[in-house]
Design an enzyme around this catalytic site. Sequence first.
Site, PDB file in Angstrom:
ATOM      1  CB  VAL A 191      44.103  33.510  49.523  1.00  5.41           C
ATOM      2  CG1 VAL A 191      43.580  33.540  50.939  1.00  5.41           C
ATOM      3  CG2 VAL A 191      44.917  34.738  49.204  1.00  5.41           C
ATOM      4  CG  LEU A 245      49.033  35.615  41.793  1.00  3.65           C
ATOM      5  CD1 LEU A 245      49.885  36.276  42.867  1.00  3.65           C
ATOM      6  CD2 LEU A 245      49.919  35.162  40.665  1.00  3.65           C
ATOM      7  CG  HIS A 246      42.943  34.307  44.106  1.00  6.62           C
ATOM      8  ND1 HIS A 246      42.329  34.315  42.879  1.00  6.62           N
ATOM      9  CD2 HIS A 246      43.371  33.044  44.301  1.00  6.62           C
ATOM     10  CE1 HIS A 246      42.372  33.100  42.370  1.00  6.62           C
ATOM     11  NE2 HIS A 246      43.007  32.306  43.209  1.00  6.62           N
ATOM     12  CB  ALA A 247      42.320  39.514  47.089  1.00  6.31           C
ATOM     13  N   PRO A 275      47.543  39.530  47.377  1.00  7.78           N
ATOM     14  CG  PRO A 275      47.880  37.341  48.129  1.00  7.78           C
ATOM     15  CD  PRO A 275      46.843  38.420  48.046  1.00  7.78           C
TER      16      PRO A 275
END
Length: 89
Positions: A12, A14-16, A18
Site C-alpha cells: 500500500v 508508505l501509508h497507514a 507502514p
Amino acid sequence: MPERTATIASRVGLHARPASLFIEAVKRQNTKVTISKDGSAPMDASSILSIMSLGAANGDTVTLAAEGPDADAALTELVALLETDLDAE
C-alpha cells in the site's frame, strides 16, 4: 550528511500502518532524519504529515538523510525497514 535511497516495498506504499512503523523507528534513532521523493525538499521523517504528503507508493524510491553521531546506523536500519513489505507482517 549521509544519504541513502530506498524502494518502498509495502503493497500500500508508505501509508497507514507502514508509515506508523517507519515513524516509530525514526523516533528511536539518535539522529535527525529527513525524507524526500523525486527531488522534493527534504521533510522531517518523524512527522506523519510529512510522510503522508510524500505519496510514496509501492516501488517508489525515496531518499533518506541523517545528521548526527549515529547517522549511518540509523539509515541502514530505516532503509531495511522501508524495503520490507510491512503489510505482510
